[in-house]
Write an enzyme that holds these catalytic residues in place. Structure first.
Site, PDB file in Angstrom:
ATOM      1  N   LYS A 118       0.821  -1.211   0.000  1.00 14.41           N
ATOM      2  CA  LYS A 118       0.000   0.000   0.000  1.00 14.41           C
ATOM      3  C   LYS A 118       0.856   1.264   0.000  1.00 14.41           C
ATOM      4  O   LYS A 118       0.501   2.252  -0.622  1.00 14.41           O
ATOM      5  CB  LYS A 118      -0.920   0.028   1.231  1.00 14.41           C
ATOM      6  CG  LYS A 118      -2.095  -0.911   1.112  1.00 14.41           C
ATOM      7  CD  LYS A 118      -3.158  -0.574   2.144  1.00 14.41           C
ATOM      8  CE  LYS A 118      -4.390  -1.442   1.934  1.00 14.41           C
ATOM      9  NZ  LYS A 118      -5.388  -1.289   3.003  1.00 14.41           N
ATOM     10  N   LYS A 201      -4.886  -8.936  -6.975  1.00 11.05           N
ATOM     11  CA  LYS A 201      -6.110  -9.187  -6.206  1.00 11.05           C
ATOM     12  C   LYS A 201      -7.224  -8.241  -6.656  1.00 11.05           C
ATOM     13  O   LYS A 201      -6.948  -7.079  -6.971  1.00 11.05           O
ATOM     14  CB  LYS A 201      -5.731  -8.939  -4.741  1.00 11.05           C
ATOM     15  CG  LYS A 201      -6.791  -9.105  -3.731  1.00 11.05           C
ATOM     16  CD  LYS A 201      -6.270  -8.711  -2.350  1.00 11.05           C
ATOM     17  CE  LYS A 201      -6.317  -7.216  -2.154  1.00 11.05           C
ATOM     18  NZ  LYS A 201      -6.415  -6.764  -0.765  1.00 11.05           N
ATOM     19  N   LYS A 204     -11.000  -2.931  -3.906  1.00 13.53           N
ATOM     20  CA  LYS A 204     -11.827  -1.722  -3.974  1.00 13.53           C
ATOM     21  C   LYS A 204     -11.022  -0.523  -4.431  1.00 13.53           C
ATOM     22  O   LYS A 204     -11.576   0.450  -4.921  1.00 13.53           O
ATOM     23  CB  LYS A 204     -12.438  -1.319  -2.618  1.00 13.53           C
ATOM     24  CG  LYS A 204     -12.413  -2.294  -1.522  1.00 13.53           C
ATOM     25  CD  LYS A 204     -13.011  -1.723  -0.216  1.00 13.53           C
ATOM     26  CE  LYS A 204     -12.577  -2.629   0.913  1.00 13.53           C
ATOM     27  NZ  LYS A 204     -13.300  -2.716   2.081  1.00 13.53           N
TER      28      LYS A 204
HETATM   29  P1  TYM Z   1     -10.652  -5.315   3.839  1.00 17.47           P
HETATM   30  O1  TYM Z   1     -11.684  -4.292   4.184  1.00 17.47           O
HETATM   31  O2  TYM Z   1      -9.574  -4.941   2.885  1.00 17.47           O
HETATM   32  O3  TYM Z   1     -11.351  -6.612   3.259  1.00 17.47           O
HETATM   33  C1  TYM Z   1     -12.431  -7.228   3.940  1.00 17.47           C
HETATM   34  C2  TYM Z   1     -12.370  -8.740   3.795  1.00 17.47           C
HETATM   35  O4  TYM Z   1     -12.460  -9.104   2.408  1.00 17.47           O
HETATM   36  C3  TYM Z   1     -11.392  -9.978   2.073  1.00 17.47           C
HETATM   37  N1  TYM Z   1     -11.002  -9.721   0.692  1.00 17.47           N
HETATM   38  C4  TYM Z   1     -10.920 -10.658  -0.258  1.00 17.47           C
HETATM   39  N2  TYM Z   1     -11.157 -11.975  -0.230  1.00 17.47           N
HETATM   40  C5  TYM Z   1     -10.988 -12.669  -1.384  1.00 17.47           C
HETATM   41  N3  TYM Z   1     -10.594 -12.079  -2.533  1.00 17.47           N
HETATM   42  C6  TYM Z   1     -10.344 -10.763  -2.609  1.00 17.47           C
HETATM   43  N4  TYM Z   1      -9.964 -10.191  -3.751  1.00 17.47           N
HETATM   44  C7  TYM Z   1     -10.507  -9.980  -1.429  1.00 17.47           C
HETATM   45  N5  TYM Z   1     -10.346  -8.660  -1.144  1.00 17.47           N
HETATM   46  C8  TYM Z   1     -10.654  -8.522   0.160  1.00 17.47           C
HETATM   47  C9  TYM Z   1     -10.269  -9.610   3.047  1.00 17.47           C
HETATM   48  O5  TYM Z   1      -9.346 -10.661   3.194  1.00 17.47           O
HETATM   49  C10 TYM Z   1     -11.058  -9.349   4.325  1.00 17.47           C
HETATM   50  O6  TYM Z   1     -11.347 -10.568   4.991  1.00 17.47           O
HETATM   51  N6  TYM Z   1      -7.706  -5.275   7.871  1.00 17.47           N
HETATM   52  C11 TYM Z   1      -8.935  -5.783   7.324  1.00 17.47           C
HETATM   53  C12 TYM Z   1     -10.161  -5.417   8.128  1.00 17.47           C
HETATM   54  C13 TYM Z   1     -10.065  -5.726   9.579  1.00 17.47           C
HETATM   55  C14 TYM Z   1     -10.199  -7.009  10.176  1.00 17.47           C
HETATM   56  C15 TYM Z   1     -10.053  -6.770  11.573  1.00 17.47           C
HETATM   57  C16 TYM Z   1     -10.430  -8.278   9.655  1.00 17.47           C
HETATM   58  C17 TYM Z   1      -9.838  -4.828  10.565  1.00 17.47           C
HETATM   59  N7  TYM Z   1      -9.846  -5.442  11.786  1.00 17.47           N
HETATM   60  C18 TYM Z   1     -10.126  -7.830  12.479  1.00 17.47           C
HETATM   61  C19 TYM Z   1     -10.486  -9.340  10.599  1.00 17.47           C
HETATM   62  C20 TYM Z   1     -10.334  -9.107  11.979  1.00 17.47           C
HETATM   63  C21 TYM Z   1      -9.120  -5.225   5.917  1.00 17.47           C
HETATM   64  O7  TYM Z   1      -8.594  -4.203   5.583  1.00 17.47           O
HETATM   65  O8  TYM Z   1     -10.014  -5.904   5.165  1.00 17.47           O
END
Ligand code: TYM
Length: 344
Positions: A118, A201, A204
């Site tokens: 990032k 990947k 968003k």
């Molecule tokens: P975030 O908001 O980027 O993504 C949310 C969830 O979606 C999954 N994900 C994907 N899975 C499969 N293929 C993809 N292309 C894809 N893009 C995103 C991510 O793996 C995630 O599960 N840091 C985390 C949010 C967070 C969190 C937490 C998660 C904050 N605190 C505590 C678990 C526990 C994040 O930025 O996810």
């Protein structure tokens, strides 16, 4: 601390940073819904404090948080059966996050590959929050003593960091207080790739909207994006093993399998030998049939934002009822005086 001594509890979060994608749905929310019915307490959070690690327009952040709440519910999360709330309403996350900043080591944070991706060449100019974010994520999980964390593949390293933080805290203070949570990364959709480039990947934040399907896309947009998705000139093979080295083809097959709740081998049994010109319309039809009810339900819920806010308030109260005593005990372990009776 192994997790077997703890009551099982599921926690996961998603950033309300707009453009919820098919990757988020298949890799995370769909799994959240499945786990809701496993007889374990489930806590799901819109992590607004994480979102502000990069700039968010305030009005958009509020909208995106409500939209994510609506998406959670439209996908099948039930605010009675799961605790749904936005992170900033439960101050224990930020408080434990600070404590964990003092437990995590700089060397550990320097190894986080998502930060490197990032921040890129811009590492001097990104926020300190972006660097510290995995330690806040550890606090999100551990402030509930959560044992299971359903996430996509890209979050595995962060959940492992949460385990390291829990272990170091327990060791430093001579307690068996925090569990070491397990990442739950299962199914065919743990890493959905960009529709334009099978080596990246689906995200968003990808500048190209054609690279992803958003949960808010209408049927025509979904069909167009799938029709234009990059593929190779070969027909679909007979077995999943033959998709190795064909990242774009493999991605579309995995998307189909996950949307249809089928094994990849069964999808291939149905389409083996067929060209993409036949597979893509079938995939588009399937995607539209699954996503249209979700986007319609989201629209209905967003017509009543006060009701969404009420649900988040109630979820926040239930979340705080779990988190606050765990935070109080953490302060006590640290030796901090907590003599005020009225806290907030
Ligand atoms: P975030 O908001 O980027 O993504 C949310 C969830 O979606 C999954 N994900 C994907 N899975 C499969 N293929 C993809 N292309 C894809 N893009 C995103 C991510 O793996 C995630 O599960 N840091 C985390 C949010 C967070 C969190 C937490 C998660 C904050 N605190 C505590 C678990 C526990 C994040 O930025 O996810």
């Amino acid at each position: 601390m192994g997790i077997s001594e703890f009551t099982p509890r599921v926690f996961s979060g998603i950033q309300p940073s707009g453009n919820l994608t098919l990757g988020n749905y298949l890799g995370a929310v769909k799994r959240f819904v499945e786990m809701q019915d496993d007889g374990i307490e489930t806590v799901y959070c819109m992590v607004d404090l994480h979102a502000i690690t990069v700039w968010q327009e305030p009005a958009e952040l509020a909208h995106n948080t409500r939209e994510l709440a609506a998406a959670f519910m439209a996908c099948g999360l039930d605010p009675e059966r799961s605790i749904l709330f936005n992170q900033s309403q439960v101050s224990a996350h930020a408080e434990l996050g600070w404590i964990f900043n003092c437990v995590a080591r700089l060397g550990w944070m320097n190894r986080m590959t998502q930060f490197k991706d990032k921040a890129g060449k811009n590492a001097e100019r990104v926020s300190l929050g972006l660097f510290a974010y995995p330690s806040l994520m550890a606090a999100d999980i551990l402030v509930y003593h959560a044992t299971h964390v359903p996430v996509g593949e890209d979050q595995k390293q962060h959940v492992e960091l949460a385990r390291d933080i829990a272990a170091k805290f327990n060791h430093d203070f001579g307690v068996a207080f925090f569990p070491e949570p397990e990442p739950v990364i299962e199914g065919s959709a743990t890493r959905i790739m960009s529709l334009r480039d099978g080596s990246r990947k689906m995200s968003k934040s990808d500048p190209s909207d054609m690279s992803r399907i958003n949960l808010t896309d209408g049927p025509d947009t979904i069909s167009r994006k799938i029709r234009k998705a990059r593929t190779d000139p070969f027909p679909l093979p007979e077995t999943p093993g033959e998709l190795d080295g064909r990242p774009e083809a493999g991605n579309l097959v995995r998307i189909y399998a996950s949307l249809a709740d089928m094994a990849e081998s069964d999808v291939l049994r149905q389409f083996a030998g067929k060209p993409f010109s036949e597979f893509k319309p079938a995939l588009a039809e399937l995607a539209v049939s699954r996503l249209r009810p979700i986007s319609e339900a989201m629209g209905r819920m967003l017509d009543d934002p006060a009701e969404v806010d009420r649900i988040l308030a109630e979820g926040g109260d239930r979340a705080a009822a779990i988190a606050d005593p765990i935070l109080d005990r953490t302060f006590e372990i640290l030796g901090m005086i907590r003599s005020r009776t009225r806290k907030r």
